[in-house]
Design a protein around this motif. Structure first.
Motif, PDB file in Angstrom:
ATOM      1  N   UNK A 172       1.562 -14.114  15.653  1.00 18.33           N
ATOM      2  CA  UNK A 172       0.002 -14.203  15.439  1.00 18.33           C
ATOM      3  C   UNK A 172      -0.451 -15.085  14.428  1.00 18.33           C
ATOM      4  N   UNK A 173       0.015 -15.063  13.394  1.00 16.82           N
ATOM      5  CA  UNK A 173      -0.268 -16.134  12.382  1.00 16.82           C
ATOM      6  C   UNK A 173       0.341 -17.600  12.397  1.00 16.82           C
ATOM      7  N   UNK A 174       1.345 -17.662  13.419  1.00 11.08           N
ATOM      8  CA  UNK A 174       1.950 -19.038  13.641  1.00 11.08           C
ATOM      9  C   UNK A 174       1.169 -20.149  13.804  1.00 11.08           C
ATOM     10  N   UNK A 190       7.304 -18.988   7.755  1.00  6.49           N
ATOM     11  CA  UNK A 190       6.808 -17.617   7.929  1.00  6.49           C
ATOM     12  C   UNK A 190       5.993 -17.080   6.570  1.00  6.49           C
ATOM     13  N   UNK A 191       5.204 -16.122   6.787  1.00  5.05           N
ATOM     14  CA  UNK A 191       4.609 -15.542   5.482  1.00  5.05           C
ATOM     15  C   UNK A 191       5.437 -14.212   5.385  1.00  5.05           C
ATOM     16  N   UNK A 192       6.160 -14.365   4.195  1.00  3.02           N
ATOM     17  CA  UNK A 192       7.146 -13.232   3.986  1.00  3.02           C
ATOM     18  C   UNK A 192       6.514 -11.824   3.907  1.00  3.02           C
ATOM     19  N   UNK A 193       7.309 -10.865   4.402  1.00  6.39           N
ATOM     20  CA  UNK A 193       6.574  -9.468   4.341  1.00  6.39           C
ATOM     21  C   UNK A 193       6.130  -9.049   5.680  1.00  6.39           C
ATOM     22  N   UNK A 194       5.846  -9.968   6.521  1.00  8.39           N
ATOM     23  CA  UNK A 194       5.174  -9.688   7.820  1.00  8.39           C
ATOM     24  C   UNK A 194       6.104  -9.196   9.154  1.00  8.39           C
TER      25      UNK A 194
END
Length: 519
Positions: free
Chosen positions: A323-325, A312-316
């Motif tokens: 959504x970003x997966x 994952x993108x840390x902080x979301x």
């Protein structure tokens, strides 16, 4: 007698041949002969069989099509010749895209997509990066389980929203642009064609259109991307798919449920010195080449992308991570600098932006402030209401079409968080209906805490209550999360930072580091 015997013999032979060589076998025989006879699959009887197979068994037709493609047969021509009259509109709407003949380097392909968008669109690098990845995801829908909306927005007109929409639709899989569409047309269009829907002027189209909003929202997860409607003379319940990529383009923000399911692509008006090429006059060939490369790359990498579990993108938040997966999975599969770029874009577009609180969260925040103002752990309903409606900048003074919020409405709003008024004893020994601070502990922790999604903009103040004392400061938890995140290619997205000393907000303007995205 001989004539009858002869006829019978011919009939027997035909019956035996039909048994030995059924329809499927004629198609297989044509495929086996393609090396020596490239026209075997285009024989009239074989095409007739293929038309029948295409209608009755789409999976088999796709396997035949793949085998023909390996044999260097023009599958575009095959699709055209096996299209029935009912499907003719589909071919016209979505011309066949021939995959790129050679293996495609994913990182280089995405870089080229980025460049061609940047040539025609004035936007920040995170926006263009996210647009490039979102375009690639439209080619992988068969393998994905999540498909976020792309929301192109701007605060005012003439910010280039339609230009970005045009650029994305030129590259997306099976693009279908509309300026307006009815709710029924949404699910029927998706069910029939599974296109990439590009909806312009969505700020006017979705206003007060709850049904359309629900249909669009339903397409985020494949498992729930469907609706049931009654069709036909007998009103038979029929399921329709809503699983298709969608771009929404309009001015300002949309409903919170849509924003929550979107990749935000924010546009800005260009200033003197910023120049973009005219997309209307651009050469069509580079766009066609990129569509061909995207098709080939997706054919080769679709399944690994679908199976991926990207870091994952840390902080979301959880929904933003969902959504970003697919975009992060594509970036990881493409390789190069794209894994870093994708996560930096996610953080820039989601992580450092202060979210607009819902009306319920805003109410909780103001209730917390009321308890702190009175330095008490119990407030009568009327007293709490007077504090809330006394703030002319808050919505509560004009909640009822210009009239203040009522006690009953306050209770109804708070009940959504499991908080109900009860008889309380005040410091002066009076017993009235009201609220105890302890009853808000769970709601404050879940909705006002930095870890819970929305961060209160009020710094934590010393308080005698254990409940309030446990509430973290607005800057503490988000800062910790962002500190753990990888350093983005640009970490300068504009945002407000609340002064830790409890003073007025200090605005820290930051520019975008374009050098990190020079491709």
């Amino acid at each position: 007698m001989r004539t009858q015997t002869y006829s019978a013999s011919i009939d027997d032979l035909a019956e035996r041949e039909a048994t030995v060589y059924p329809v499927a076998d004629r198609i297989d025989l044509a495929l086996r002969n393609l090396d020596s006879d490239p026209g075997a699959i285009f024989e009239r009887d074989v095409l007739a069989d293929l038309i029948e197979v295409r209608q009755a068994d789409p999976a088999r037709y796709q396997r035949v099509r793949a085998a023909a493609k390996v044999a260097k047969v023009s599958v575009g021509e095959l699709d055209k010749l096996t299209t029935t009259k009912d499907d003719a509109g589909t071919v016209e709407l979505f011309p066949y895209v021939e995959p790129w003949p050679e293996l495609v380097d994913g990182a280089a392909m995405l870089a080229t997509v980025y460049k061609i968008i940047a040539q025609h669109v004035i936007a920040d690098p995170p926006t263009i990066c996210a647009a490039a990845l979102w375009i690639a995801h439209t080619y992988c829908m068969d393998a994905l389980t999540v498909s976020p909306l792309a929301h192109i927005s701007a605060p005012e007109m003439r910010c280039g929203k339609t230009v970005l929409l045009t650029a994305m639709m030129r590259l997306c899989f099976r693009p279908l642009s509309v300026a307006s569409i009815s709710p029924a047309a949404i699910f029927r269009t998706v069910e029939r064609w599974a296109p990439t829907l590009g909806i312009d002027e969505v700020d006017a189209f979705l206003k007060d259109n709850e049904e359309a909003r629900g249909l669009i929202n339903s397409g985020l997860y494949r498992e729930t991307a469907g609706v049931i409607r009654c069709t036909g003379d007998d009103n038979a319940p029929t399921q329709f798919s809503t699983w298709a990529p969608k771009i929404l383009c309009g001015i300002g923000k949309l409903a919170g449920t849509i924003e929550d399911r979107s990749i935000p692509l924010r546009m800005r008006r260009k200033v003197a010195g910023e120049v973009a090429a005219s997309i209307r006059r651009s050469d069509s060939q580079p766009w066609a080449d990129l569509r061909s490369q995207l098709t080939r790359w997706a054919d080769d990498h679709r399944q690994p992308v679908g199976r991926a579990h990207p870091a994952p993108a840390a902080g979301l938040g959880d929904r933003a991570q969902d959504c970003w997966e697919p975009l992060l999975a594509i970036a990881d599969e493409a390789g190069g600098e794209w894994p870093r770029r994708a996560r930096a874009a996610a953080l820039a577009l989601h992580g450092v932006e202060e979210e607009t609180p819902s009306i319920g969260v805003e109410l909780l925040h103001d209730v917390e402030a009321a308890f702190k103002e009175r330095q008490t752990t119990r407030l009568a309903s009327r007293t709490l209401l007077d504090i809330l409606t006394g703030d002319v900048e808050a919505p509560w003074a004009t909640w009822n079409r210009g009239k203040p919020l009522t006690v009953r409405q306050l209770a109804a709003r708070l009940s959504e968080f499991g908080i109900k008024p009860k008889t309380i004893r005040l410091p002066n020994e009076d017993r009235l209906k009201g609220y105890a601070l302890a009853d808000f502990a769970d709601a404050f922790r879940r909705y006002l805490s930095g870890e819970g999604g929305h961060s209160s903009v009020t710094p934590g103040q010393p308080h005698g209550s254990a409940v309030c004392g446990a509430s973290p400061s607005v800057t503490q938890a988000p800062a910790a999360r962002i500190a753990q995140a990888p350093e983005p290619a640009w970490d300068k997205a504009c945002h407000d930072v609340t002064d830790k000393s409890g003073g007025a907000e200090k605005k820290e303007g930051h520019g975008i580091d374009g050098e990190a995205y020079k491709l």
